[in-house]
Design an enzyme around this catalytic site. Structure first.
Site, PDB file in Angstrom:
ATOM      1  CG  ASP A   1      70.440   1.769  46.704  1.00 32.71           C
ATOM      2  OD1 ASP A   1      69.500   2.048  47.563  1.00 32.71           O
ATOM      3  OD2 ASP A   1      69.784   0.428  46.016  1.00 32.71           O
ATOM      4  CB  ILE A   2      75.404   5.680  47.630  1.00 33.01           C
ATOM      5  CG1 ILE A   2      77.036   6.425  47.462  1.00 33.01           C
ATOM      6  CG2 ILE A   2      76.355   4.099  48.684  1.00 33.01           C
ATOM      7  CD1 ILE A   2      77.815   6.492  49.186  1.00 33.01           C
TER       8      ILE A   2
END
Length: 302
Positions: free
Chosen positions: A152-153
């Site tokens: 995930d970012i």
């Protein structure tokens, strides 16, 4: 788990890879059968290459079936003999797999919402100085380079990108049982009493427990994290979850649903405030600095 205050300075942008799509999950091997299947599928099942590579090799005349050059779309049975030309094997030997310590703010695959993909970090300037792999950086290594799974970012840590469909299948194939290990810093918001619907009501989020979380987190909820959580109406596979220190959990998963750890934690009153992937299979993140990369060494096996 603390994050450095400075985000890595993005290097001069490299040309985007020809295929920035992540590897798709490969179908599990078919049950043993004498029924004919497409040659590219059979080659992937035998871990010779990916289906995409098989089609390229067949088009190049590098594949023979029972001594005869194979045609695109031909079907084979387990008794058919498949031969691969040395040219194909040489091409495969030059495929690279890289390990990136992904910083926050980068997405795993294609650029989205103004955020750059992690592949933009794959440049000579960002190569770890202690990387002793035999490979030299070349622009051709960007061709077909794609992430094996997501990170995930707002997460950091080990991200694997490869040109090798065999490795992609090993890491994210439907039949993959590859372990992925994470260090997860958490705060405890708690859970209230069951509502009439049976759902647990979250307590006041304004005053979470952020230190010595282990002392207030119910052991029953830890057991539930290990086995007993469902997402999207589907029970999750058993996970190994333990306290790394009073504010940090260690998760070992064999599946990878979208934002799985964050969503698991929310269901038991925890909020993830930092997440770092430190291992995939037998390959460790180790001392690889944030924002830098190295090649997977020939002796390393997932």
């Amino acid at each position: 788990m603390s994050l450095p205050p400075d985000r890595p300075v993005p290097p001069q942008k490299a040309p985007p890879p020809s295929s920035s799509q992540p590897f798709r999950r490969a179908a599990p091997p078919a049950a043993a059968s004498n029924e004919p299947v497409r040659l590219n599928k059979r080659m992937a099942e035998l871990n010779m290459c990916s289906r995409r590579e098989a089609d390229e090799w067949i088009a190049n005349g590098w594949v023979k079936v029972n001594g005869q050059p194979a045609e695109m779309g031909v079907k084979v049975t387990p008794s058919d003999r498949i031969q691969i030309d040395k040219a194909a094997k040489g091409q495969q030997a030059n495929q690279v797999t890289i390990l990136i310590n992904k910083p926050m703010g980068y997405v795993s695959a294609q650029a989205e919402d103004g955020h750059e993909p992690a592949v933009t970090l794959f440049t000579p300037q960002n190569r770890w100085v202690e990387d002793n792999a035999r490979f030299f950086f070349h622009q051709n290594q960007l061709r077909g380079l794609a992430p094996c799974g997501r990170l995930d970012i707002d997460s950091i840590g080990l991200l694997v990108m490869t040109q090798d469909g065999r490795i992609a299948r090993q890491l994210i194939g439907e039949d993959s049982q590859m372990e992925k290990e994470y260090l997860v810093r958490v705060a405890y918001h708690g859970l209230g009493q069951p509502a009439p619907t049976g759902q647990l009501v979250r307590m006041d989020d304004d005053d979470p427990v952020t230190t010595n979380v282990q002392s207030v987190f119910p052991p029953a909820m830890l057991a539930k994290l290990r086995h007993g959580v469902s997402l999207d109406g589907q029970a999750l596979k058993p996970a190994r979850v333990s306290w790394q220190n009073p504010e940090q959990l260690r998760f070992v998963l064999t599946e990878g649903k979208k934002r799985q750890i964050r969503r698991m934690c929310e269901l038991v009153g925890l909020k993830v405030v930092g997440l770092k992937r430190v291992r995939i299979g037998n390959v460790m993140l180790g001392n690889l600095p944030l924002g830098q990369w190295r090649y997977l060494a020939p002796h390393e096996k997932f």
